[in-house]
Design a protein around this motif. Structure first.
Motif, PDB file in Angstrom:
ATOM      1  N   MET A 100     129.053  17.980   9.657  1.00  0.00           N
ATOM      2  CA  MET A 100     128.326  18.460   8.471  1.00  0.00           C
ATOM      3  C   MET A 100     127.851  17.257   7.653  1.00  0.00           C
ATOM      4  O   MET A 100     128.614  16.357   7.345  1.00  0.00           O
ATOM      5  N   SER A 101     126.567  17.253   7.276  1.00  0.00           N
ATOM      6  CA  SER A 101     126.031  16.145   6.499  1.00  0.00           C
ATOM      7  C   SER A 101     126.484  16.261   5.047  1.00  0.00           C
ATOM      8  O   SER A 101     126.895  17.327   4.579  1.00  0.00           O
ATOM      9  N   ILE A 102     126.384  15.144   4.326  1.00  0.00           N
ATOM     10  CA  ILE A 102     126.792  15.126   2.919  1.00  0.00           C
ATOM     11  C   ILE A 102     125.961  16.111   2.097  1.00  0.00           C
ATOM     12  O   ILE A 102     126.432  16.684   1.119  1.00  0.00           O
ATOM     13  N   LEU A 103     124.700  16.353   2.525  1.00  0.00           N
ATOM     14  CA  LEU A 103     123.835  17.263   1.786  1.00  0.00           C
ATOM     15  C   LEU A 103     124.275  18.711   1.940  1.00  0.00           C
ATOM     16  O   LEU A 103     123.837  19.581   1.185  1.00  0.00           O
ATOM     17  N   GLU A 104     125.102  18.990   2.940  1.00  0.00           N
ATOM     18  CA  GLU A 104     125.588  20.350   3.153  1.00  0.00           C
ATOM     19  C   GLU A 104     127.007  20.546   2.636  1.00  0.00           C
ATOM     20  O   GLU A 104     127.591  21.609   2.807  1.00  0.00           O
ATOM     21  N   ASN A 105     127.568  19.512   2.019  1.00  0.00           N
ATOM     22  CA  ASN A 105     128.955  19.575   1.565  1.00  0.00           C
ATOM     23  C   ASN A 105     129.055  19.169   0.098  1.00  0.00           C
ATOM     24  O   ASN A 105     129.236  17.993  -0.218  1.00  0.00           O
ATOM     25  N   PRO A 106     128.937  20.133  -0.836  1.00  0.00           N
ATOM     26  CA  PRO A 106     129.002  19.807  -2.271  1.00  0.00           C
ATOM     27  C   PRO A 106     130.299  19.112  -2.666  1.00  0.00           C
ATOM     28  O   PRO A 106     130.327  18.376  -3.659  1.00  0.00           O
ATOM     29  N   ASN A 107     131.376  19.326  -1.908  1.00  0.00           N
ATOM     30  CA  ASN A 107     132.669  18.733  -2.263  1.00  0.00           C
ATOM     31  C   ASN A 107     132.612  17.209  -2.350  1.00  0.00           C
ATOM     32  O   ASN A 107     133.422  16.593  -3.031  1.00  0.00           O
ATOM     33  N   GLN A 108     131.658  16.600  -1.644  1.00  0.00           N
ATOM     34  CA  GLN A 108     131.564  15.153  -1.649  1.00  0.00           C
ATOM     35  C   GLN A 108     130.718  14.616  -2.800  1.00  0.00           C
ATOM     36  O   GLN A 108     130.691  13.407  -3.020  1.00  0.00           O
ATOM     37  N   ILE A 109     130.041  15.495  -3.504  1.00  0.00           N
ATOM     38  CA  ILE A 109     129.126  15.084  -4.576  1.00  0.00           C
ATOM     39  C   ILE A 109     129.581  15.598  -5.942  1.00  0.00           C
ATOM     40  O   ILE A 109     129.589  14.862  -6.929  1.00  0.00           O
ATOM     41  N   ILE A 110     129.949  16.863  -6.001  1.00  0.00           N
ATOM     42  CA  ILE A 110     130.281  17.504  -7.277  1.00  0.00           C
ATOM     43  C   ILE A 110     131.653  17.050  -7.766  1.00  0.00           C
ATOM     44  O   ILE A 110     132.591  16.894  -6.984  1.00  0.00           O
ATOM     45  N   ARG A 111     131.767  16.837  -9.087  1.00  0.00           N
ATOM     46  CA  ARG A 111     133.040  16.452  -9.675  1.00  0.00           C
ATOM     47  C   ARG A 111     134.123  17.473  -9.341  1.00  0.00           C
ATOM     48  O   ARG A 111     133.873  18.693  -9.386  1.00  0.00           O
ATOM     49  N   PRO A 112     135.333  17.029  -9.037  1.00  0.00           N
ATOM     50  CA  PRO A 112     136.393  17.962  -8.634  1.00  0.00           C
ATOM     51  C   PRO A 112     136.727  18.988  -9.702  1.00  0.00           C
ATOM     52  O   PRO A 112     137.059  20.134  -9.384  1.00  0.00           O
ATOM     53  N   GLU A 113     136.649  18.600 -10.989  1.00  0.00           N
ATOM     54  CA  GLU A 113     136.974  19.559 -12.037  1.00  0.00           C
ATOM     55  C   GLU A 113     135.918  20.661 -12.142  1.00  0.00           C
ATOM     56  O   GLU A 113     136.212  21.785 -12.569  1.00  0.00           O
ATOM     57  N   ILE A 114     134.671  20.359 -11.735  1.00  0.00           N
ATOM     58  CA  ILE A 114     133.631  21.392 -11.690  1.00  0.00           C
ATOM     59  C   ILE A 114     133.855  22.292 -10.485  1.00  0.00           C
ATOM     60  O   ILE A 114     133.707  23.524 -10.567  1.00  0.00           O
ATOM     61  N   LEU A 115     134.220  21.711  -9.353  1.00  0.00           N
ATOM     62  CA  LEU A 115     134.528  22.508  -8.170  1.00  0.00           C
ATOM     63  C   LEU A 115     135.646  23.508  -8.452  1.00  0.00           C
ATOM     64  O   LEU A 115     135.671  24.607  -7.889  1.00  0.00           O
ATOM     65  N   GLY A 116     136.549  23.136  -9.341  1.00  0.00           N
ATOM     66  CA  GLY A 116     137.679  23.997  -9.648  1.00  0.00           C
ATOM     67  C   GLY A 116     137.376  25.126 -10.615  1.00  0.00           C
ATOM     68  O   GLY A 116     138.208  26.011 -10.820  1.00  0.00           O
ATOM     69  N   LEU A 117     136.191  25.115 -11.215  1.00  0.00           N
ATOM     70  CA  LEU A 117     135.819  26.159 -12.164  1.00  0.00           C
ATOM     71  C   LEU A 117     135.293  27.408 -11.455  1.00  0.00           C
ATOM     72  O   LEU A 117     134.807  27.339 -10.326  1.00  0.00           O
ATOM     73  N   SER A 118     135.361  28.523 -12.152  1.00  0.00           N
ATOM     74  CA  SER A 118     134.651  29.738 -11.744  1.00  0.00           C
ATOM     75  C   SER A 118     133.494  29.937 -12.713  1.00  0.00           C
ATOM     76  O   SER A 118     133.639  29.674 -13.906  1.00  0.00           O
ATOM     77  N   PRO A 119     132.330  30.398 -12.227  1.00  0.00           N
ATOM     78  CA  PRO A 119     131.215  30.633 -13.143  1.00  0.00           C
ATOM     79  C   PRO A 119     131.579  31.675 -14.194  1.00  0.00           C
ATOM     80  O   PRO A 119     132.410  32.562 -13.945  1.00  0.00           O
ATOM     81  N   TYR A 120     130.968  31.555 -15.366  1.00  0.00           N
ATOM     82  CA  TYR A 120     131.170  32.555 -16.415  1.00  0.00           C
ATOM     83  C   TYR A 120     130.641  33.883 -15.907  1.00  0.00           C
ATOM     84  O   TYR A 120     129.467  34.011 -15.581  1.00  0.00           O
ATOM     85  N   HIS A 121     131.517  34.878 -15.812  1.00  0.00           N
ATOM     86  CA  HIS A 121     131.164  36.131 -15.148  1.00  0.00           C
ATOM     87  C   HIS A 121     130.644  37.144 -16.159  1.00  0.00           C
ATOM     88  O   HIS A 121     131.287  37.411 -17.175  1.00  0.00           O
ATOM     89  N   VAL A 122     129.480  37.703 -15.866  1.00  0.00           N
ATOM     90  CA  VAL A 122     128.912  38.783 -16.665  1.00  0.00           C
ATOM     91  C   VAL A 122     128.821  40.018 -15.781  1.00  0.00           C
ATOM     92  O   VAL A 122     128.168  40.002 -14.741  1.00  0.00           O
ATOM     93  N   GLN A 123     129.479  41.092 -16.204  1.00  0.00           N
ATOM     94  CA  GLN A 123     129.496  42.317 -15.410  1.00  0.00           C
ATOM     95  C   GLN A 123     128.116  42.944 -15.347  1.00  0.00           C
ATOM     96  O   GLN A 123     127.373  42.964 -16.332  1.00  0.00           O
ATOM     97  N   ALA A 124     127.757  43.480 -14.184  1.00  0.00           N
ATOM     98  CA  ALA A 124     126.531  44.262 -14.058  1.00  0.00           C
ATOM     99  C   ALA A 124     126.668  45.510 -14.924  1.00  0.00           C
ATOM    100  O   ALA A 124     127.700  46.184 -14.908  1.00  0.00           O
ATOM    101  N   ALA A 125     125.620  45.822 -15.701  1.00  0.00           N
ATOM    102  CA  ALA A 125     125.739  46.901 -16.677  1.00  0.00           C
ATOM    103  C   ALA A 125     124.661  47.964 -16.544  1.00  0.00           C
ATOM    104  O   ALA A 125     124.549  48.840 -17.403  1.00  0.00           O
ATOM    105  N   SER A 126     123.891  47.920 -15.469  1.00  0.00           N
ATOM    106  CA  SER A 126     122.808  48.892 -15.302  1.00  0.00           C
ATOM    107  C   SER A 126     123.369  50.309 -15.239  1.00  0.00           C
ATOM    108  O   SER A 126     124.293  50.598 -14.477  1.00  0.00           O
TER     109      SER A 126
END
Length: 359
Positions: A1-27
């Protein structure tokens, strides 16, 4: 796998450990999860806004200083004349601006737990150390613990929501003053729900050089515009302006917010209606033996009920969406949060909850 296909080698580890802010679907749901004002603006005011939109020079950049809007905000919100105003794309951006500006090596951003989730998340974004001091079991401030942490860590900035989110309560004002006086760094009071609480630290800005007050128009009925503001001394805000991205508040937000602020009585009347409905909702929830209700000075109510996850999912099957806080913090075990909606929405929530609890 190339570095461009592996965010773990580029993105800060503390960001990798986050979950996105979740907004529930409300339709298709009765939406009681996001502390929004459920009432639209009056037709006559909407027509004025439509005319503004039709003639807005959207081919041009907005006023970078937004002086006209700042004047309207100063008049509507009672901001002391000697204080400056910084505008943001919602209060989230203002929190981020402050954190970015103070994020020296080993700097600390302090808050309480549980609190507005973005305090911790933005500390991670900006690579500043986050310290959260647990609240008491009744969600009041643990002043002794706060003062101890302030003395030990000497935080660059302390964020306190007043009323607090997600708990809804107002912290003791004298305790907050003690925190301001004990702090060698900034103290930012987040007053997102001020319209429903009726108290403010705005007048204290002239007494404490390290105090800043943050507001938003989102809870008042303009959530879709994304407008937040920070009031404080020019020495601080001049530095934060260097971090603020140019043209961060769009032309439509500026024009519409200024127009609506000419009719603040509409927003304040809606806030009073919400407070009245909050009282009714509080009475209903307190009548339920299975439910523990926490006092609220905001436009939502936090309550605890056994098997909160089951209740949350059952309400969704009734097409009612509230906020599940169970699992987000130990003090919020089995807690749910309901935003105050229209009388009809509140009635449907109460009916559905009663049905679920008695099944």
């Amino acid at each position: 796998m190339s570095i461009l296909e592996n965010p773990n080698q580029i993105i800060r580890p503390e960001i990798l450990g986050l979950s996105p802010y979740h907004v529930q679907a409300a339709s298709g749901m009765i939406k009681l999860d996001a502390m929004e004002n459920p009432y639209p603006l009056p037709p006559a005011l909407l027509e004025e806004i439509a005319q503004l939109a039709a003639s807005a020079p959207i081919n041009r950049y907005p006023d970078a200083r937004a002086d006209s809007l700042k004047f309207a905000l100063r008049q509507a919100l009672g901001i002391p004349s000697e204080m400056e105003i910084l505008l943001g794309n919602g209060s989230d951006e203002i929190i981020q601006i402050i954190a970015m500006a103070v994020a020296k090596p080993n700097a600390v951003l302090l808050s309480v737990e549980p609190a507005f989730a973005m305090f911790r998340m933005i500390a991670t974004f900006t690579n500043i150390q986050y310290v959260g001091v647990p609240l008491q079991k009744d969600f009041s401030l643990n002043l002794e613990a706060m003062l101890g942490v302030i003395a030990h860590h000497r935080p660059a900035v302390t964020f306190l929501a007043y009323p607090n989110n997600p708990t809804g309560n107002l912290f003791d004002a004298d305790a907050i003053l003690s925190i301001i006086q004990a702090s060698s760094g900034l103290v930012v009071i987040d007053e997102a729900y001020q319209a429903f609480a009726g108290v403010s630290f705005m007048e204290q800005l002239t007494h404490f050089p390290n105090l800043l007050v943050m507001r938003t128009l989102s809870k008042l009925g303009l959530a879709g515009l994304r407008l937040g503001l920070l009031a404080g001394r020019s020495g601080w805000l001049m530095q934060f302006e260097k971090v603020r991205l140019p043209y961060n508040v769009g032309i439509m937000t500026q024009l519409i917010a200024e127009k609506v602020l000419q009719h603040t009585s509409v927003l304040l009347e809606q806030a009073e209606t919400i407070k009245s409905e909050r009282s009714k909702m509080n009475t209903y929830l307190n009548s339920l033996e299975q439910v523990e209700v926490f006092p609220s000075n905001a436009n939502f109510i936090l309550f605890r009920v056994d098997k909160a996850d089951h209740i949350f999912e059952a309400l969704k099957r009734h097409n009612i969406l509230i906020k599940k806080l169970d699992g987000s913090h130990p003090l919020l075990e089995n807690c749910l949060r309901v935003t105050i909606g229209t009388p009809d929405e509140n009635k449907q929530f109460c009916t559905a909850l009663d049905t679920i609890l008695n099944q």
